[in-house]
Scaffold this active site. Structure first.
Site, short mmCIF file in Angstrom:
data_model
loop_
_atom_site.label_atom_id
_atom_site.label_comp_id
_atom_site.label_asym_id
_atom_site.label_seq_id
_atom_site.Cartn_x
_atom_site.Cartn_y
_atom_site.Cartn_z
N TYR A 46 0.83 -1.20 0.00
CA TYR A 46 0.00 0.00 0.00
C TYR A 46 0.87 1.25 0.00
O TYR A 46 1.90 1.32 0.67
CB TYR A 46 -0.91 0.01 1.24
CG TYR A 46 -2.13 0.86 1.06
CD1 TYR A 46 -3.32 0.31 0.57
CD2 TYR A 46 -2.10 2.22 1.33
CE1 TYR A 46 -4.44 1.10 0.38
CE2 TYR A 46 -3.21 3.01 1.14
CZ TYR A 46 -4.38 2.45 0.66
OH TYR A 46 -5.48 3.24 0.46
N GLU A 58 -5.14 6.06 5.84
CA GLU A 58 -5.05 4.89 4.96
C GLU A 58 -4.19 3.77 5.53
O GLU A 58 -4.33 2.62 5.15
CB GLU A 58 -4.46 5.30 3.60
CG GLU A 58 -5.37 6.15 2.78
CD GLU A 58 -4.70 6.58 1.50
OE1 GLU A 58 -4.83 5.87 0.50
OE2 GLU A 58 -4.03 7.63 1.50
N LYS A 100 -0.56 -0.56 -13.84
CA LYS A 100 -1.18 -0.37 -12.54
C LYS A 100 -2.68 -0.62 -12.59
O LYS A 100 -3.35 -0.22 -13.54
CB LYS A 100 -0.95 1.08 -12.06
CG LYS A 100 -1.27 1.23 -10.60
CD LYS A 100 -1.99 2.48 -10.25
CE LYS A 100 -2.91 2.23 -9.06
NZ LYS A 100 -2.36 1.42 -7.97
P1 ATP Z 1 -0.25 -1.39 -8.57
O1 ATP Z 1 -0.44 -0.12 -7.80
O2 ATP Z 1 0.80 -1.28 -9.59
O3 ATP Z 1 -1.52 -1.96 -9.07
P2 ATP Z 1 -0.47 -3.09 -6.32
O4 ATP Z 1 -1.65 -3.78 -6.87
O5 ATP Z 1 0.47 -3.91 -5.51
O6 ATP Z 1 0.37 -2.42 -7.48
P3 ATP Z 1 -2.45 -1.18 -5.31
O7 ATP Z 1 -3.31 -1.54 -6.45
O8 ATP Z 1 -2.13 0.26 -5.10
O9 ATP Z 1 -0.97 -1.87 -5.41
O10 ATP Z 1 -3.06 -1.81 -4.00
C1 ATP Z 1 -2.54 -1.48 -2.73
C2 ATP Z 1 -2.14 -2.73 -1.98
O11 ATP Z 1 -3.30 -3.45 -1.57
C3 ATP Z 1 -1.36 -3.75 -2.78
O12 ATP Z 1 0.01 -3.43 -2.84
C4 ATP Z 1 -1.61 -5.04 -2.04
O13 ATP Z 1 -0.79 -5.18 -0.90
C5 ATP Z 1 -3.05 -4.86 -1.62
N1 ATP Z 1 -3.96 -5.42 -2.63
C6 ATP Z 1 -4.51 -4.76 -3.66
N2 ATP Z 1 -5.34 -5.56 -4.37
C7 ATP Z 1 -5.29 -6.76 -3.76
C8 ATP Z 1 -5.91 -8.02 -4.00
N3 ATP Z 1 -6.77 -8.19 -5.00
N4 ATP Z 1 -5.61 -9.04 -3.18
C9 ATP Z 1 -4.73 -8.89 -2.18
N5 ATP Z 1 -4.13 -7.73 -1.89
C10 ATP Z 1 -4.40 -6.68 -2.67
MG MG Z 2 -0.08 0.32 -5.85
MG MG Z 3 -3.04 -2.88 -7.97
MG MG Z 4 -0.12 1.18 -3.80
#
Ligand code: ATP
Ligand code: MG
Ligand code: MG
Ligand code: MG
Length: 500
Positions: free
Chosen positions: A334, A369, A430
């Site tokens: 996050y 957050e 992303k």
């Molecule tokens: P990106 O930002 O490039 O998509 P990400 O998916 O790791 O990378 P976010 O989409 O910003 O990051 O989501 C924030 C965080 O929430 C993730 O890094 C992860 O730890 C958690 N998260 C998000 N989606 C899921 C999911 N479907 N299952 C489990 N954890 C999730």
């Molecule tokens: Mg992310």
């Molecule tokens: Mg993501």
């Molecule tokens: Mg993130």
């Protein structure tokens, strides 16, 4: 549990005899242990979520710390012999305070909220980014400090202390700003505040290789410092942010978990990463409307009314509530998108990217957050390596051309992780958590189905968040007692919302 000794507290600080109070209502779960200690010329009474309530005290200084520190070795060296062999983070804070005083709070790199009393002065302090929200109420009946606003809801409105902000709702409570220490002398009402961290506004120009190396090194260290030798769980979407964290854990027995709904999932992308790095991986699928109906839990944990932020937090809360086993240590990806500008999808000039990054780094405070209550409501401890102080310093300060480069967002992070992750992961676009899980779109559909006009959807979401906040924070009702459908019905019936 896989978390720190204390995960939350609610304390009253008085000059006279303490009054026995009931255990506070908190959304974080855990054993509430009574605190009743003299502290300098003052008295502390209240509760900590802990098995043993370590409240160290020496030379007239008393300390409580919810959360943990991440650079213990460096800190021990700085403090000197009095910190030798000190492992408990509250003890380390005490030793730090005895050597440096309140400015010693500027040395701390951690995820914590702390209270320190010396003589007749009380200091309430957050970590650099306020990742453990901290609330105060200073009124005629004394000073009260807690890690959840709902615990302080009784009593008149607080004095507007320096270094604090008002919070949503009518609790009369103030929130200590991120990276801030607020000092109050209860007997005189004198108050002041110092900053302990500010987001950098300068930008560092570096050759590609050097920038990539720095990001790798600092993130690797942040992940390592968040492991405690016990089992660890990474919430893994298969996006670059969480995949990097999972890859850098490098210990055997790491568990990764992914959440999906009938409206969408990222299971394949997460599975690719789990297979590549060899974690024990599981997938959880929930009904998307059932997920959205758990909104009261997210509001109770984050104590906010911002519907956009609630859409990011809700899938995480739902996942934490689902997890089998108690007391996990959970690492997330996050927050990477804030200093890296990952959400900014416009593709042209870099001035707009850096403007967004600067704005977001100056407005995160109060969104909550990173609040540990999101996990603690289910007994789990969460920690976020991208918001480690050193990581945040580096990522924020890198010039924006290193963040968007060669047609890629988050370029420097992707490059840093190239050797540890599959190419498909390194180049994966992303996808926000609220998009991948369908949280945003399904909540919208539920409102439209109930008759809310499309143009009123954002307003209806906010109205729902406010109504729920009023109950789960303002009146500390258990989120299980608040029905999403009832709130929706009330909001629609309110005259300010046009129903088709
Ligand atoms: P990106 O930002 O490039 O998509 P990400 O998916 O790791 O990378 P976010 O989409 O910003 O990051 O989501 C924030 C965080 O929430 C993730 O890094 C992860 O730890 C958690 N998260 C998000 N989606 C899921 C999911 N479907 N299952 C489990 N954890 C999730
Ligand atoms: Mg992310
Ligand atoms: Mg993501
Ligand atoms: Mg993130």
């Amino acid at each position: 549990m896989g978390g720190p000794p204390i995960t939350g507290f609610s304390i009253r600080i008085t000059t006279g005899e303490p009054q026995a109070g009931d255990a506070p209502t908190l959304t974080a779960t855990g054993q509430a242990v009574a605190i009743n200690v003299p502290a300098g010329g003052l008295h502390w009474s209240g509760w900590a979520l802990t098995a043993s309530a370590p409240i160290p005290s020496a030379d007239g200084v008393t300390v409580v710390l919810a959360g943990e520190l991440y650079h213990r070795d460096a800190l021990r060296v700085a403090i000197g012999p009095s910190a030798d062999g000190v492992n408990d983070d509250a003890e380390l804070l005490l030793a730090c305070w005895l050597r440096y005083g309140a400015p010693g709070l500027r040395l701390l790199d951690g995820r914590f909220a702390a209270v320190v009393t010396e003589g007749d002065t009380v200091v309430a302090a957050t970590d650099h980014a306020g990742t453990v929200p901290l609330y105060v109420r200073h009124g005629q009946d004394g000073l009260a400090i807690a890690t959840e606003a709902k615990a302080l809801r009784h009593g008149g409105p607080s004095e507007p202390l320096p270094g604090t902000e008002s919070v949503p709702g009518n609790t009369g409570v103030r929130r200590v700003r991120a990276g801030t220490a607020v000092a109050v002398v209860p007997s005189s009402g004198k108050a002041s505040a110092i900053r302990t961290w500010l987001p950098p506004e300068h930008r560092i120009v570096l050759p590609e290789e050097e920038a990539v190396r720095r990001v790798y090194t600092v993130l690797d260290e942040a992940v390592r410092s968040r492991l405690d030798g016990g089992p660890v769980t990474v919430v893994l979407s298969g996006g670059i942010d969480s995949s990097s964290v999972a890859a850098l854990t490098r210990q055997s027995g790491v568990e990764t978990i992914s959440l999906g709904t009938d409206a969408g999932d990222e299971f394949e992308a997460a599975r690719t990463v789990a297979d590549h790095i060899g974690t024990r991986h599981s997938e959880f699928r929930v009904g998307s409307e059932d997920l959205v109906r758990q909104l009261p839990w997210a509001v109770a944990a984050a104590e906010i009314i911002d519907a956009d932020v609630l859409e990011y937090l809700l899938p995480l809360v739902v996942m934490y509530r689902l997890l089998p086993g108690a007391g996990r240590r959970i690492l997330t990806g996050y927050g990477a998108d804030i200093p890296l500008g990952g959400m900014h999808r416009a593709t042209r000039r870099l001035d707009s990217l850096d403007t967004v990054i600067s704005d977001d780094m100056n407005t995160f405070d109060g969104l909550n957050e990173m609040s540990p209550v999101l996990g603690c409501l289910a007994g789990h401890w969460t920690t976020h390596p991208y918001w480690d102080r050193s990581v945040l310093d580096v990522l924020t300060a890198l010039e924006p051309g290193l963040k968007r480069r060669h047609g890629r967002d988050k370029w420097v992070l992707r490059e840093a992780m190239r050797d540890l992750l599959p190419e498909a992961t390194v180049s994966r676009p992303k996808l926000g958590i609220h998009e991948g899980s369908g949280t945003t779109s399904v909540w919208t559909s539920m409102l439209l189905d109930a008759g809310v006009a499309a143009a009123d959807v954002p307003r209806a979401k906010r109205a729902m968040a406010i109504a729920i906040h009023d109950r789960v924070v303002g009146q500390a009702e258990p989120p299980a007692d608040v029905s999403f459908d009832d709130v929706l019905r009330d909001v629609i019936a309110s005259p300010s919302l046009a129903v088709v």
